[in-house]
Structure formats: C-alpha cells, structure tokens
Design a protein around this motif. Structure first.
Motif, PDB file in Angstrom:
ATOM      1  N   ALA A 149      -8.427   2.735   6.248  1.00 21.90           N
ATOM      2  CA  ALA A 149      -7.686   3.680   7.095  1.00 21.90           C
ATOM      3  C   ALA A 149      -7.335   3.041   8.433  1.00 21.90           C
ATOM      4  CB  ALA A 149      -8.509   4.950   7.310  1.00 21.90           C
ATOM      5  N   LYS A 150      -8.292   2.315   9.017  1.00 21.32           N
ATOM      6  CA  LYS A 150      -8.037   1.655  10.303  1.00 21.32           C
ATOM      7  C   LYS A 150      -6.941   0.602  10.184  1.00 21.32           C
ATOM      8  CE  LYS A 150     -12.729   2.358  12.098  1.00 21.32           C
ATOM      9  NZ  LYS A 150     -14.008   1.710  12.493  1.00 21.32           N
ATOM     10  N   ASP A 151      -6.913  -0.096   9.042  1.00 23.66           N
ATOM     11  CA  ASP A 151      -5.860  -1.084   8.822  1.00 23.66           C
ATOM     12  C   ASP A 151      -4.484  -0.417   8.762  1.00 23.66           C
ATOM     13  OD1 ASP A 151      -7.520  -3.268   8.820  1.00 23.66           O
ATOM     14  OD2 ASP A 151      -7.757  -3.334   6.629  1.00 23.66           O
ATOM     15  N   VAL A 152      -4.431   0.728   8.107  1.00 22.13           N
ATOM     16  CA  VAL A 152      -3.164   1.468   8.031  1.00 22.13           C
ATOM     17  C   VAL A 152      -2.699   1.859   9.432  1.00 22.13           C
ATOM     18  CG1 VAL A 152      -2.049   3.605   7.244  1.00 22.13           C
ATOM     19  CG2 VAL A 152      -3.575   2.340   5.707  1.00 22.13           C
ATOM     20  N   PHE A 153      -3.631   2.389  10.236  1.00 21.92           N
ATOM     21  CA  PHE A 153      -3.269   2.781  11.602  1.00 21.92           C
ATOM     22  C   PHE A 153      -2.773   1.579  12.404  1.00 21.92           C
ATOM     23  CE2 PHE A 153      -6.818   6.141  11.131  1.00 21.92           C
ATOM     24  CZ  PHE A 153      -5.955   6.984  10.456  1.00 21.92           C
ATOM     25  N   ARG A 154      -3.419   0.436  12.207  1.00 19.09           N
ATOM     26  CA  ARG A 154      -3.018  -0.762  12.950  1.00 19.09           C
ATOM     27  C   ARG A 154      -1.619  -1.210  12.554  1.00 19.09           C
ATOM     28  NH1 ARG A 154      -2.402  -5.592  11.485  1.00 19.09           N
ATOM     29  NH2 ARG A 154      -3.525  -5.323   9.517  1.00 19.09           N
ATOM     30  N   VAL A 155      -1.382  -1.281  11.246  1.00 20.09           N
ATOM     31  CA  VAL A 155      -0.082  -1.749  10.755  1.00 20.09           C
ATOM     32  C   VAL A 155       1.039  -0.814  11.218  1.00 20.09           C
ATOM     33  CG1 VAL A 155       1.316  -2.101   8.687  1.00 20.09           C
ATOM     34  CG2 VAL A 155      -1.026  -2.957   8.758  1.00 20.09           C
ATOM     35  N   GLU A 156       0.801   0.484  11.106  1.00 17.30           N
ATOM     36  CA  GLU A 156       1.859   1.437  11.452  1.00 17.30           C
ATOM     37  C   GLU A 156       2.067   1.520  12.958  1.00 17.30           C
ATOM     38  OE1 GLU A 156       2.354   4.945   9.303  1.00 17.30           O
ATOM     39  OE2 GLU A 156       1.785   4.062   7.379  1.00 17.30           O
ATOM     40  N   SER A 157       1.000   1.429  13.734  1.00 16.12           N
ATOM     41  CA  SER A 157       1.164   1.464  15.192  1.00 16.12           C
ATOM     42  C   SER A 157       1.890   0.212  15.674  1.00 16.12           C
ATOM     43  CB  SER A 157      -0.188   1.604  15.896  1.00 16.12           C
ATOM     44  OG  SER A 157      -1.042   0.505  15.627  1.00 16.12           O
ATOM     45  N   GLU A 193       5.252  -5.814   8.032  1.00 12.72           N
ATOM     46  CA  GLU A 193       4.548  -5.545   6.777  1.00 12.72           C
ATOM     47  C   GLU A 193       4.427  -4.046   6.579  1.00 12.72           C
ATOM     48  OE1 GLU A 193       0.328  -6.433   6.722  1.00 12.72           O
ATOM     49  OE2 GLU A 193       0.259  -6.454   8.921  1.00 12.72           O
ATOM     50  N   GLU A 194       4.301  -3.664   5.310  1.00 13.41           N
ATOM     51  CA  GLU A 194       4.023  -2.269   4.987  1.00 13.41           C
ATOM     52  C   GLU A 194       2.512  -2.067   4.987  1.00 13.41           C
ATOM     53  OE1 GLU A 194       6.163  -0.008   4.838  1.00 13.41           O
ATOM     54  OE2 GLU A 194       8.052  -0.756   4.037  1.00 13.41           O
ATOM     55  N   ALA A 195       2.088  -0.847   5.222  1.00 12.22           N
ATOM     56  CA  ALA A 195       0.657  -0.557   5.134  1.00 12.22           C
ATOM     57  C   ALA A 195       0.187  -0.585   3.687  1.00 12.22           C
ATOM     58  CB  ALA A 195       0.365   0.800   5.768  1.00 12.22           C
ATOM     59  N   CYS A 196       1.112  -0.355   2.777  1.00 13.48           N
ATOM     60  CA  CYS A 196       0.803  -0.418   1.345  1.00 13.48           C
ATOM     61  C   CYS A 196       0.312  -1.813   0.993  1.00 13.48           C
ATOM     62  CB  CYS A 196       2.051  -0.075   0.535  1.00 13.48           C
ATOM     63  SG  CYS A 196       1.922  -0.461  -1.227  1.00 13.48           S
ATOM     64  N   PRO A 197      -0.863  -1.970   0.356  1.00 13.51           N
ATOM     65  CA  PRO A 197      -1.400  -3.298   0.035  1.00 13.51           C
ATOM     66  C   PRO A 197      -0.532  -4.063  -0.955  1.00 13.51           C
ATOM     67  CG  PRO A 197      -2.698  -1.590  -1.042  1.00 13.51           C
ATOM     68  CD  PRO A 197      -1.779  -0.887  -0.090  1.00 13.51           C
ATOM     69  N   LEU A 198       0.302  -3.360  -1.720  1.00 13.21           N
ATOM     70  CA  LEU A 198       1.196  -4.014  -2.668  1.00 13.21           C
ATOM     71  C   LEU A 198       2.532  -4.376  -2.030  1.00 13.21           C
ATOM     72  CD1 LEU A 198       0.614  -1.689  -5.777  1.00 13.21           C
ATOM     73  CD2 LEU A 198      -0.555  -3.836  -5.205  1.00 13.21           C
ATOM     74  N   GLN A 199       2.720  -3.929  -0.777  1.00 14.68           N
ATOM     75  CA  GLN A 199       3.982  -4.127  -0.069  1.00 14.68           C
ATOM     76  C   GLN A 199       5.161  -3.519  -0.828  1.00 14.68           C
ATOM     77  OE1 GLN A 199       4.083  -5.530   3.214  1.00 14.68           O
ATOM     78  NE2 GLN A 199       1.935  -5.035   2.803  1.00 14.68           N
ATOM     79  N   LEU A 200       4.893  -2.394  -1.479  1.00 18.41           N
ATOM     80  CA  LEU A 200       5.921  -1.728  -2.282  1.00 18.41           C
ATOM     81  C   LEU A 200       6.262  -0.332  -1.748  1.00 18.41           C
ATOM     82  CD1 LEU A 200       4.704  -2.718  -5.876  1.00 18.41           C
ATOM     83  CD2 LEU A 200       6.602  -3.714  -4.560  1.00 18.41           C
ATOM     84  N   ALA A 201       5.238   0.486  -1.531  1.00 15.62           N
ATOM     85  CA  ALA A 201       5.500   1.858  -1.078  1.00 15.62           C
ATOM     86  C   ALA A 201       5.919   1.865   0.387  1.00 15.62           C
ATOM     87  CB  ALA A 201       4.248   2.719  -1.267  1.00 15.62           C
ATOM     88  N   THR A 250       8.762   3.729   6.967  1.00 14.89           N
ATOM     89  CA  THR A 250       9.168   5.124   7.164  1.00 14.89           C
ATOM     90  C   THR A 250       8.651   5.659   8.492  1.00 14.89           C
ATOM     91  OG1 THR A 250       7.281   5.753   5.752  1.00 14.89           O
ATOM     92  CG2 THR A 250       9.465   5.760   4.737  1.00 14.89           C
ATOM     93  N   THR A 251       7.476   5.180   8.909  1.00  9.05           N
ATOM     94  CA  THR A 251       6.953   5.580  10.222  1.00  9.05           C
ATOM     95  C   THR A 251       7.864   5.074  11.335  1.00  9.05           C
ATOM     96  OG1 THR A 251       4.675   5.526   9.392  1.00  9.05           O
ATOM     97  CG2 THR A 251       4.970   5.454  11.779  1.00  9.05           C
ATOM     98  N   ALA A 252       8.323   3.834  11.191  1.00  9.24           N
ATOM     99  CA  ALA A 252       9.238   3.262  12.186  1.00  9.24           C
ATOM    100  C   ALA A 252      10.551   4.031  12.216  1.00  9.24           C
ATOM    101  CB  ALA A 252       9.487   1.790  11.876  1.00  9.24           C
ATOM    102  N   THR A 253      11.028   4.408  11.045  1.00  8.32           N
ATOM    103  CA  THR A 253      12.277   5.182  10.963  1.00  8.32           C
ATOM    104  C   THR A 253      12.123   6.528  11.661  1.00  8.32           C
ATOM    105  OG1 THR A 253      12.724   4.149   8.822  1.00  8.32           O
ATOM    106  CG2 THR A 253      14.026   6.088   9.397  1.00  8.32           C
TER     107      THR A 253
END
Length: 311
Positions: free
Chosen positions: A10-18, A145-153, A158-161
C-alpha cells in the motif's frame, strides 16, 4: 503475503501515485494556459471524452467542471462516432483523454472535430502520439511507472489525469471568481445550498408558537414550553421581547423554592433575545447562533415574532 507485506505494498502505491502527481507540476507549460484561455473564451460547452478508465476519470472531470462554473458534459467516444457528435457545436471545446494518445475510438473523432472547427485539448502520456499532435493544446500526463506491479492496469496514470482535471477546474474557478454562492446554486440539495440559498422562513416553525404574556405564571410557562415543543416560551409585549427556556425554569426552581408559583415570566425571562429578520439566509442565522452559542433564534417581521428557527 504477510501483514507487513500488505502495508508495504500500500505504501508503495501511495509513493508511486504521489510522485506521478508531483511530477505534473514540472511539465505544465503554455499549453495549460492556452487550454484554460480557450475554455474561458468559449461560448459553448466543455466536452470531455475518453475510453475505458480514462472515460471514468473524464466523467468525474466533467462533473467537477459543471459544478464549478464551466458548462460541461461527458461524451463516450463510441457513442460519439454513432450519432452523439451531433451534440458538438463549433463553439465547444473538446477535451480528449487517452494515455497512449492512440486509442482508436478517440483518434477517429479527430477529422470531425477539425472540420467542425472545435478547439481540441488532449491529455495524453505521449506528446508524440497522434492525438497529441492533432490537438490545439496538449497536456502531458505521462508517468514514470504505474502502481500496478504488472505495469498494465492504469493506476498512477489515471491519478495524474484526475489531478490535471482538477487543476483545470480550480484554475477556471479562480479565473471566473467563482464564489460559494455560485457553487450553492448548482448544489441546492446539499448542505451548502441549504445554508446559502434557503431562508429562515423556509425552515422556521411558524405554527403554534409558544407565546406568553409577561405576567404569565410558571405553570403557564411550563405548559407553553411543552405544547410548543421548542424548549422555549416567547414573552411578547409592547415593551419588547423576552425568552424563557426550560433551563430558565430549572434555575428558577432552585432560586425561588417555595415562592416559585409567585414568579412570572417577566421575572425569569432573558430580555432582548437574539432575533433575525424574516427572509434572512440560513447561513446568516447559523453564524449568529454559533456566535451567541444558542440553539433557537426568533424570526421577526416589523417587531413581531413570526417563527422560531432551530439549529
């Protein structure tokens, strides 16, 4: 996965998206200014278009713009290509969203938009894409990079958009000097709409008001407070207004003891109670009540009580 792994993910997702949102600030340029100017100068609507996840973000963008002073609506690219383009006038600004900039359902709308004379704003992650190059203004929403580990979803993209859409909406709000009263007009069902658009007359209690004379006895006061159901009795006379609360009755019992039934409303009332004029906004009434720390406010018209507004 362990509990620790869940938290770290979860923390990684927050980091990537922020990081994705923070990096937008370094990439906005004259294109952003031109986009805002085009929307401000347009006599038409702002039409948002996108496919899949971009379309979902586009719907939110359109809703935000529409509620903050920029007439907008969302158009599905598939429906657009099968007749909905008839809703697009030459005065409209068309905002197309596609992370790749190559989404076929969106790209194939370009010839119509060019022929129709629409100002085209694109949000893509690829400035060299077909959509970006065909646009009058291009807003770069690319992410490392996407937060998705597969770099697909679509996740960080979408957060940036969404953040870019909010930046447009807020900038337009400030440019239009959009005020809370304007926002309330578009949200009459919300709490802000109630506070700013409704008046005390819309919500005050006007029937069976607990009115008593200054010489009313404690028993009369107790009966009036009970029948009125407002927790107060209103003392009204040619000399002015007063108010008696159920708390005043309790304090009178302690103060007067056996002599309680010799006491009148005039002895226990609070003179010159807080009042507000008929037709006043609920926002003003609530401000006055908060300031004076009261829960009931008398509504008056030409010196006469016509209702009670309760918090």
């Amino acid at each position: 996965m362990t509990t620790h792994a869940f938290l770290e993910t979860a923390k990684d997702v927050f980091r990537v998206e922020s990081d994705a949102v923070a990096n937008l600030a370094s990439r906005i340029d004259q294109n952003f200014v031109d986009s805002v100017s085009a929307i401000l100068e347009s006599s038409g609507r702002c039409i948002i278009c996108g496919m899949g996840k971009s379309g979902i973000i586009g719907k939110k963008m359109a809703a935000t713009l529409a509620s903050t002073g920029t007439p907008s609506f969302f158009m599905h690219p598939g429906e657009a290509y099968h007749g909905d383009l008839g809703m697009v006038t030459p005065d409209d600004v068309f905002v197309a969203i596609s992370n790749s900039g190559e989404t076929s359902e969106v790209v194939k709308l370009i010839p119509f938009l060019k022929d129709n004379g629409n100002y085209l704003v694109s949000l893509t992650g690829n400035p060299e894409s077909t959509l970006a190059k065909a646009s009058n203004s291009h807003l770069d929403i690319s992410v490392e990079e996407e937060a998705c580990p597969l770099q697909l979803a679509p996740t960080a993209s979408t957060t940036a958009t969404l953040a870019m859409g909010d930046a447009l909406a807020v900038t337009l709000m400030k440019a239009r000097d959009f005020k809370p009263e304007n926002f309330a007009r578009f949200h009459p069902g919300g709490s802000l709409g109630r506070r700013l658009l409704s008046t005390v007359n819309d919500e005050m209690v006007a029937e069976r008001l607990p009115l008593v004379a200054p010489e009313a006895s404690v028993l009369d006061l107790i009966e009036s407070i009970g029948v009125g159901g407002l927790g107060i009795a209103i003392v009204q006379s040619s000399a002015g207004l007063g108010i008696v609360t159920d708390g005043d009755i309790r304090r009178a019992v302690q103060k007067y003891g056996d002599n309680l039934f010799q006491v009148t409303a005039n002895d226990v009332m609070t003179p010159d109670p807080a009042c507000i004029a008929s037709g006043a906004r609920i926002e003003d009434a609530l401000y006055l009540m908060d300031k004076q720390r009261i829960t009931s406010l008398l509504v008056t018209d030409k010196g006469q009580v016509i209702g009670v507004f309760k918090k």
